[in-house]
Design an enzyme around this catalytic site. Sequence first.
Site, short mmCIF file in Angstrom:
data_model
loop_
_atom_site.label_atom_id
_atom_site.label_comp_id
_atom_site.label_asym_id
_atom_site.label_seq_id
_atom_site.Cartn_x
_atom_site.Cartn_y
_atom_site.Cartn_z
N TRP A 71 -10.94 0.26 8.77
CA TRP A 71 -9.84 -0.64 9.15
C TRP A 71 -9.96 -1.14 10.58
CZ3 TRP A 71 -8.00 -2.92 5.28
CH2 TRP A 71 -7.79 -2.27 4.08
N ASP A 116 -2.33 0.17 14.80
CA ASP A 116 -2.12 0.07 13.36
C ASP A 116 -1.69 1.46 12.86
OD1 ASP A 116 -2.35 -0.06 10.61
OD2 ASP A 116 -4.33 -1.00 10.60
N LYS A 160 2.23 2.03 2.17
CA LYS A 160 1.76 3.41 2.25
C LYS A 160 2.95 4.36 2.45
CE LYS A 160 -2.41 1.51 2.62
NZ LYS A 160 -3.14 0.82 3.66
C1 LIG Z 1 -4.05 -0.23 3.96
C2 LIG Z 1 -4.38 -0.43 5.39
C3 LIG Z 1 -4.58 -1.72 5.93
C4 LIG Z 1 -4.52 -2.97 5.08
O1 LIG Z 1 -3.27 -3.20 4.64
P1 LIG Z 1 -2.89 -4.53 3.83
O2 LIG Z 1 -1.41 -4.44 3.81
O3 LIG Z 1 -3.53 -4.42 2.48
O4 LIG Z 1 -3.40 -5.68 4.58
C5 LIG Z 1 -4.83 -1.83 7.27
N1 LIG Z 1 -4.90 -0.74 8.07
C6 LIG Z 1 -4.74 0.50 7.59
C7 LIG Z 1 -4.82 1.66 8.51
C8 LIG Z 1 -4.47 0.69 6.24
O5 LIG Z 1 -4.29 1.93 5.76
#
Ligand SMILES: *Cc1c(COP(=O)(O)O)cnc(C)c1O
Length: 359
Positions: free
Chosen positions: A101, A171, A195
């Site tokens: 990511w 993030d 998540k």
């Molecule tokens: C799942 C995830 C993403 C991507 O998320 P989307 O909502 O599908 O764009 C980005 N960063 C992390 C750490 C993730 O777990």
Amino acid sequence: MRAYNFCAGPAALPLAVLEKAQQEMLDWHGKGLSIMEMSHRSADYVAVAEKAEADLRRLMNIPENYKVLFLQGGASLQFSAIPLNLLGKNSQADYIHTGIWSEKAYKEAQRYGDINIIDAATQIDGKFAIKPQHQWTLNSDAAYLHYVDNETIGGLQFDQIPDVNVPLVADFSSSILSAPLDVTQFGIIYAGAQKNIGPAGLTLVIVREDLLDQARSDIPSILKYSAQAKNDSMVNTPSTYAWYLSGLVFEWLLEQGGVDAIHQVNLEKAKLLYGYIDASEFYNNPVALPNRSLMNVPFTLLRTDLEKQFLQEAEANHLLNLAGHRSVGGMRASIYNAVPLEGIQALVGFMDDFAQRHG
Ligand SMILES: *Cc1c(COP(=O)(O)O)cnc(C)c1O
């Protein structure tokens, strides 16, 4: 019967939340319509949206000088929105690379600025780990430093917040609300909802007000934090149902005792699962102790030829979505807030039985 769902995302939601949503589905609060069918500008919907924000502010202790935005496009769109919002005056930024990511994040940022990539993934005694900060080469002129708190695919998590003099942008897609967090350490915290917050289709951005005036002039207005803040995240129609449902999750979290209380449960869950894996000869986790994720637990089987059988039998035992990410293989149990301790107990019981039969 409800199974235990270990999906990395979209992930498990609390049963009580789904039941409440079900109960309110056709006739929300006696208004004769579903919340999905309501104008986002109606007083009823605005109250729901405001309550969700207020509850989140309470849960995370978010200070007044931060805006909370409920946006769309996933964390992935933020990979572009962040540089577009922050690199208008100074086009330099630091990006810490610890996995898939964070790599996606810097690749998008490279379109808009002069990006210094710090490769911080390493190995200690054959286990994945994050290099300590004194080994990073940082740019003191950077407009911000970006990192991914928890690499969802690798199961690799920071054990501390980087200590830098530039705004921190992080993030937290797979770790938000799993443990207490000092929001004041950050310029921006963002997370896709699917998540640990609610359903897919919603992205949370928590941004410090002084960062709202650094956008590039060519930024689309939908992506512009200052425009979204001014319009209460309603520059256009927001993801109303996902916002509502996330609000129900925030209420549920408050009922559980808030983030401190759920953190204690999460620690217990992680201890049980990692403890079992470490004691076993049959299973292995590839991450060094300090950087093990609280939320995503990857593991491998001694006998990789049995992976398919493991997944099939797990499913037959109502233990779902244990396959690792397609890019790395193996297994992964995502144990977000909505996965109860009983789910981990059932998983460990199954893993032990499987190992006894095949070890
Ligand atoms: C799942 C995830 C993403 C991507 O998320 P989307 O909502 O599908 O764009 C980005 N960063 C992390 C750490 C993730 O777990």
